[in-house]
Design an enzyme around this catalytic site. Sequence first.
Site, PDB file in Angstrom:
ATOM      1  N   PHE A  27       0.861  -1.180   0.000  1.00 22.77           N
ATOM      2  CA  PHE A  27       0.000   0.000   0.000  1.00 22.77           C
ATOM      3  C   PHE A  27       0.897   1.228   0.000  1.00 22.77           C
ATOM      4  O   PHE A  27       2.098   1.115   0.252  1.00 22.77           O
ATOM      5  CB  PHE A  27      -0.877  -0.024   1.267  1.00 22.77           C
ATOM      6  N   GLN A  47      -7.933  14.478   4.269  1.00 22.60           N
ATOM      7  CA  GLN A  47      -7.306  13.713   3.184  1.00 22.60           C
ATOM      8  C   GLN A  47      -8.200  13.595   1.952  1.00 22.60           C
ATOM      9  O   GLN A  47      -9.366  13.208   2.069  1.00 22.60           O
ATOM     10  CB  GLN A  47      -6.975  12.308   3.684  1.00 22.60           C
ATOM     11  N   HIS A  61      -8.453  11.375  -1.249  1.00 21.33           N
ATOM     12  CA  HIS A  61      -7.917  10.125  -1.796  1.00 21.33           C
ATOM     13  C   HIS A  61      -7.673  10.349  -3.284  1.00 21.33           C
ATOM     14  O   HIS A  61      -8.534  10.888  -3.976  1.00 21.33           O
ATOM     15  CB  HIS A  61      -8.919   8.991  -1.565  1.00 21.33           C
ATOM     16  N   LEU A 108     -14.967   5.431  -4.152  1.00 18.21           N
ATOM     17  CA  LEU A 108     -13.552   5.098  -4.016  1.00 18.21           C
ATOM     18  C   LEU A 108     -13.108   3.932  -4.887  1.00 18.21           C
ATOM     19  O   LEU A 108     -13.799   2.937  -5.015  1.00 18.21           O
ATOM     20  CB  LEU A 108     -13.275   4.726  -2.557  1.00 18.21           C
ATOM     21  N   GLU A 116      -6.617   2.057  -3.043  1.00 17.61           N
ATOM     22  CA  GLU A 116      -5.176   2.099  -3.295  1.00 17.61           C
ATOM     23  C   GLU A 116      -4.653   0.686  -3.581  1.00 17.61           C
ATOM     24  O   GLU A 116      -3.605   0.509  -4.208  1.00 17.61           O
ATOM     25  CB  GLU A 116      -4.526   2.645  -2.027  1.00 17.61           C
ATOM     26  N   ARG A 125      -0.563   9.337  -0.003  1.00 15.02           N
ATOM     27  CA  ARG A 125      -1.784   9.826  -0.678  1.00 15.02           C
ATOM     28  C   ARG A 125      -1.785  11.309  -1.010  1.00 15.02           C
ATOM     29  O   ARG A 125      -2.249  11.715  -2.073  1.00 15.02           O
ATOM     30  CB  ARG A 125      -3.003   9.542   0.210  1.00 15.02           C
ATOM     31  N   HIS A 144     -11.971  12.140   1.541  1.00 14.08           N
ATOM     32  CA  HIS A 144     -11.953  10.766   2.017  1.00 14.08           C
ATOM     33  C   HIS A 144     -11.867  10.594   3.524  1.00 14.08           C
ATOM     34  O   HIS A 144     -12.557   9.769   4.109  1.00 14.08           O
ATOM     35  CB  HIS A 144     -10.777  10.057   1.351  1.00 14.08           C
ATOM     36  N   ARG A 174      -2.748  10.520   6.642  1.00 16.45           N
ATOM     37  CA  ARG A 174      -2.864   9.121   7.053  1.00 16.45           C
ATOM     38  C   ARG A 174      -2.401   8.197   5.944  1.00 16.45           C
ATOM     39  O   ARG A 174      -2.695   8.433   4.778  1.00 16.45           O
ATOM     40  CB  ARG A 174      -4.320   8.797   7.373  1.00 16.45           C
TER      41      ARG A 174
END
Length: 587
Positions: free
Chosen positions: A119, A240, A242, A252, A255, A286, A353, A398
């Site tokens: 990730f 955040q 995304h 979404l 990732e 991100r 996100h 994050r």
Amino acid sequence: MSIPTRHFDALIIGAGGAGLNAALQLATADIHVAVVSKVFPTRSHTVAAQGGVNAALANVLPDNWHWHMFDTVKGSDYLGDQDAIEFMCREAIPTVYELEHAGVPFSRLDNGKIYQRPFGGQSQDFGGDQAARTCAAADRTGHAILHTLYQQNIRAKTHFFDEFFALDLVRDKEGIICGALVLEIETGEPLLIEATATLLATGGCGQIFRTTSNAHINTGDGCAMTLRAGVPLMDMEFYQFHPTGIAGKGMLITEGVRGEGGFLVNKDGERFMERYAPRAKDLASRDVVARSIVTEVKEGRGAGENGDYIYLKLEHLGADVIEKRLPGIRESSRIFAGADPVREPIPVFPTAHYQMGGIPTDRFGRVVIPAKYGAEEVISGLYAAGECACASVHGANRLGGNSLLDILVFGRLAGKDIIEYVRANPHRRETDPVSLEQAMARLTRWERKGEGVPAHQLRAEFRKCMEDHAGVFRTEEVMAEGYQKLSELRERFKDARLGDQSKVFNTARIEALELENLIDVGLAVAVSALHRKESRGAHSRPDYPKRDDVNWMKHSLYYRDGDRMDYKRVRTKPLTVESFPPAERTY
Ligand SMILES: Cc1cc2nc3c(=O)[nH]c(=O)nc-3n(C[C@H](O)[C@H](O)[C@H](O)COP(=O)(O)OP(=O)(O)OC[C@H]3O[C@@H](n4cnc5c(N)ncnc54)[C@H](O)[C@@H]3O)c2cc1C
């Protein structure tokens, strides 16, 4: 005022992963616990989590919790509290095994161990090669976790109030929080739930933005209740985006797609991430990827008729891998983008996100506010866990896979701490009638008749304003104008009206109550962002393009009263290991 009342040892508001993991600890310890949720528990947003949960199990590639900690500190742009981060990364390993034993059907490797995928922002050996740390159940990890936790709670006899909406916290005569006033959505009748300890686990606030990956229910209710109780919210400017939401829609695309080998291209077919993050490329953190996409589009390299998105390519993975590892993504892409990723790329653009900030807590889930001389004061009886809370493990950005981890680790710990608190405080507290009346006023205000702005119209205006003025790139001018508009909206809201004032299943009334919360939380984001004059993590200011460790290595605290700001030191000292001093963040 006579309102039906119920008593419990512990009240948990929210039945996502955080609330359910806390409830499970309590119910198993024979504590009388109630869980209130505005939707049926398994419809909480945790169910939508796709990619997985991080733990340094080293099942696929070498790994170690120190490296997980380093990546998280670096990912946070050095704003996360290192004691809390160390704690979370160490706890990750037993937490995932506990889930496995509770019945979560993780995907498996050929040797039978839990499958782990790479990730964003993950490395081996302090910034070295890519690691594979995200434990996954195909691309439906949250679904698997939430259903398992719900079933375990049913077994442990947790008491659920399904489809009850929490209006506000209530206090006793000494000012101690002693439960909440809730509304039964079906009947429209209020109910007072008194409890020795109250845990807010109400999830995120993605609905403050127009384009978001978040569910309709993620309206920041717990955060707004906290603000109204006079407690500040921490680090709210760090929101955040995304990188890969379905263009123009916001749903979404995990990732995990890039973790499995998918990559981004602009209209010329160029793998542009190689220019922005030469080493990590598409798996940079991100904030980095989201900014790169927006820059590509701004500079005219976006695809499509209006040049306003870029492509995520995964055809080369082959139908087998896509069907086995990413079945949910294939389905979403077909339905919402009209593109089958087995044959064609998915059009994507950043989508709102995740809130990094929230209700300030320590690592036991206790709500804490700054006290004199840099100390912290614990607010007796009030806890928070999950996305609505800020135990300060994500700092300014994050990492993917760290939120499911956060909700599980801190939900569990909050549950454990509440057990001790309840045992040490056996006396029942009674709600002060004044406090109850204030909570009731939130509800009765919607009974006003006559002319006024329709509430739903304000909701749309508000979300558009947040998107235009507090998005991926933020300048003083744009944000100041946004603050002005939001303040006006807050004023106009006072005069908002409902067309339908019936009681039974009146969802318009629920949405109006949510709107009040959205406005409070949106202002927390906008005001905090306006004040932070640097670029760090997700907070990107072209007018202050550099991170400023001299002046801004501090957490921000927003108080609703007068839109006031205060600041607090970052805890850079971990529990047992050496700290990671701030360094330039490259991927
Ligand atoms: C599409 C998507 C995919 C994601 N994928 C991942 C991933 O792969 N890995 C990862 O680590 N993270 C992921 N995340 C983030 C992560 O899923 C969330 O941060 C996390 O699940 C939040 O859990 P929670 O328990 O805090 O809240 P939620 O699961 O959002 O639950 C909130 C609960 O609060 C209740 N509630 C709220 N307000 C009220 C009220 N006023 N009254 C009564 N009840 C109320 C709701 O009914 C609900 O039960 C993803 C997020 C999204 C949106």
